[in-house]
Design a protein around this motif. Structure first.
Motif, short mmCIF file in Angstrom:
data_model
loop_
_atom_site.label_atom_id
_atom_site.label_comp_id
_atom_site.label_asym_id
_atom_site.label_seq_id
_atom_site.Cartn_x
_atom_site.Cartn_y
_atom_site.Cartn_z
N LEU A 129 47.86 -16.98 8.44
CA LEU A 129 47.99 -15.55 8.14
C LEU A 129 49.42 -15.07 8.38
CD1 LEU A 129 45.85 -13.30 7.37
CD2 LEU A 129 46.09 -12.55 9.74
N THR A 130 49.99 -14.40 7.37
CA THR A 130 51.33 -13.83 7.53
C THR A 130 51.34 -12.31 7.42
OG1 THR A 130 51.78 -14.14 5.18
CG2 THR A 130 52.47 -15.91 6.66
N TYR A 154 52.41 -16.19 13.18
CA TYR A 154 53.32 -16.24 12.05
C TYR A 154 53.30 -14.98 11.20
CZ TYR A 154 52.67 -20.99 13.63
OH TYR A 154 52.58 -22.09 14.42
N LEU A 155 52.89 -13.87 11.79
CA LEU A 155 52.85 -12.62 11.02
C LEU A 155 54.25 -12.16 10.66
CD1 LEU A 155 50.13 -10.39 12.73
CD2 LEU A 155 49.92 -11.82 10.69
N VAL A 156 54.38 -11.76 9.40
CA VAL A 156 55.62 -11.14 8.93
C VAL A 156 55.40 -9.64 8.78
CG1 VAL A 156 57.24 -11.03 6.99
CG2 VAL A 156 56.33 -13.24 7.74
N HIS A 175 52.72 -4.83 22.76
CA HIS A 175 54.01 -5.41 23.14
C HIS A 175 53.92 -6.94 23.14
CE1 HIS A 175 57.82 -5.53 25.52
NE2 HIS A 175 57.29 -6.65 25.94
N GLU A 176 52.87 -7.46 23.74
CA GLU A 176 52.68 -8.91 23.79
C GLU A 176 52.43 -9.47 22.39
OE1 GLU A 176 53.22 -10.90 26.07
OE2 GLU A 176 52.23 -12.76 25.46
N PHE A 177 51.68 -8.71 21.62
CA PHE A 177 51.37 -9.12 20.24
C PHE A 177 52.66 -9.25 19.42
CE2 PHE A 177 50.02 -8.05 15.86
CZ PHE A 177 49.06 -9.03 15.67
N PHE A 178 53.55 -8.28 19.58
CA PHE A 178 54.82 -8.34 18.86
C PHE A 178 55.70 -9.49 19.39
CE2 PHE A 178 54.55 -3.47 18.25
CZ PHE A 178 53.68 -3.65 17.18
N ARG A 179 55.59 -9.72 20.66
CA ARG A 179 56.45 -10.75 21.26
C ARG A 179 56.12 -12.14 20.74
NH1 ARG A 179 56.73 -14.46 24.99
NH2 ARG A 179 54.52 -14.27 25.53
N VAL A 180 54.83 -12.43 20.61
CA VAL A 180 54.45 -13.79 20.19
C VAL A 180 54.62 -13.98 18.69
CG1 VAL A 180 52.88 -14.12 22.12
CG2 VAL A 180 51.99 -13.24 19.95
N ASN A 181 54.59 -12.89 17.93
CA ASN A 181 54.80 -13.00 16.48
C ASN A 181 56.29 -12.81 16.19
OD1 ASN A 181 52.13 -13.22 14.79
ND2 ASN A 181 51.68 -11.93 16.57
N LYS A 182 57.01 -13.88 16.34
CA LYS A 182 58.47 -13.79 16.29
C LYS A 182 59.02 -13.61 14.89
CE LYS A 182 58.93 -16.68 20.42
NZ LYS A 182 59.21 -15.54 21.30
N CYS A 183 58.16 -13.77 13.88
CA CYS A 183 58.64 -13.63 12.50
C CYS A 183 58.44 -12.22 11.94
CB CYS A 183 57.91 -14.62 11.58
SG CYS A 183 58.07 -16.33 12.08
N LEU A 184 57.90 -11.32 12.73
CA LEU A 184 57.59 -9.98 12.23
C LEU A 184 58.83 -9.30 11.66
CD1 LEU A 184 55.12 -8.46 14.83
CD2 LEU A 184 54.77 -8.55 12.36
#
Lengths: 218, 80
Positions: A129-130, A154-156, A175-184
């Protein structure tokens, strides 16, 4: 921006049958108001469908079982949920078994009862999922995804519109969700109370490649 | 002019149909049609549009109102 389609009048059964018979090359089908099963065909890559029946949960599960890997899936759940739905999610053990729906983009619009949360994260192959978009959901669904779905990395694109109010613990979760999805690269948020409890943006947590970050604050 | 426009449909790969409604006052002369008859007429309207397109040419099909709009539009409105 994710497109959404709604419909007051149903798309007639004879018409979807005509399309399935004479337009077999349709890859992208977005129909509000026909039975979801009618939209599942080998050629489909992008599907938008509505689950508007009173007892929509069993139909949703059966629909998901029938899907081949997709580029995008847009699930609309208009009209809230029924007691039948709550009973369904309360009592079902493993609705999809080993099946995981594979799609690069997922949009979920609408609420389900709280017992849905225990099953939702098992329904999809999150590692592919991106793009993830939520409309009119309850914010607790996000909490479960954050804690129960380690494969979301891998969310963009991420989009969340909800009437639920955000609390301090939710900001930690996001915050944690954004941190682990480094490709956003793109985040769209519309959450009540976001002005009182702002969520740390990817820039603040030093995500590598943030390009556009947009917050809609209610 | 009309024939020329219709002939271009053979090149269409994408069809968007906004909701098609048929109001009782427009669709009947005496206003006595049943809901079923009106729905049948609406279905026939949609089928007539779909049948304008050559077989197996469409790659994309949308039906409904975009966004949060819930107003009905009539008659059929196509964007290609």
């Amino acid at each position: 921006m994710t497109d959404r389609y709604s419909s007051v009048l149903p798309f007639p059964k004879a018409c979807i049958h005509y399309l399935n018979q004479y337009q077999v090359s349709i890859k992208d089908v977005h129909i509000a108001g026909c039975h979801p099963y009618e939209l599942v065909r080998k050629s489909r890559q992008n599907i938008t469908t509505h689950f508007s029946a009173d007892a929509k949960s069993a139909i949703l599960v059966e629909f998901l079982k029938r899907l081949k890997p997709l580029k995008s899936l847009n699930i609309e759940l208009p009209g809230g949920w029924h007691q039948f739905d709550r009973h369904y999610w309360d009592t079902i053990m493993d609705p999809l078994g080993d099946t995981r729906v594979s799609t690069k983009s997922l949009t979920l619009a609408g609420c389900m009862p709280r017992s849905f949360r225990a099953h939702f994260h098992k329904m999809f192959n999150w590692s592919v999922l991106t793009s993830l978009s939520f409309f009119d959901i309850n914010l607790w669904l996000m909490q479960d995804i954050q804690f129960d779905v380690p494969d979301i990395r891998y969310l963009v694109h991420f989009q969340c519109y909800t009437l639920d109010s955000i609390f301090e613990q939710d900001t930690v979760m996001l915050h944690e969700f954004f941190r682990v999805n480094k490709c956003l690269q793109r985040i769209l948020l519309s959450i009540s109370g976001l002005a009182r409890f702002p969520v740390a943006t990817p820039e603040q947590v030093e995500i590598d490649n943030p390009t556009t970050v947009v917050h809609f604050v209610l | 002019m009309y024939r020329g426009a219709m002939s271009n449909l053979r090149f269409a790969q994408s069809l968007t149909m906004y909701e098609i409604a048929r109001s009782p006052e427009l669709s009947t002369s005496d206003g006595q049609n049943t809901v079923e008859e009106l729905e049948t007429a609406r279905q026939e309207d949609i089928l007539r549009v779909l049948q304008l397109f050559p077989d197996n040419k469409l790659c994309s099909f949308r039906y409904g109102s975009p966004g949060h709009e819930r107003q009905l539009r009539r008659p059929a409105f196509l964007t290609l």
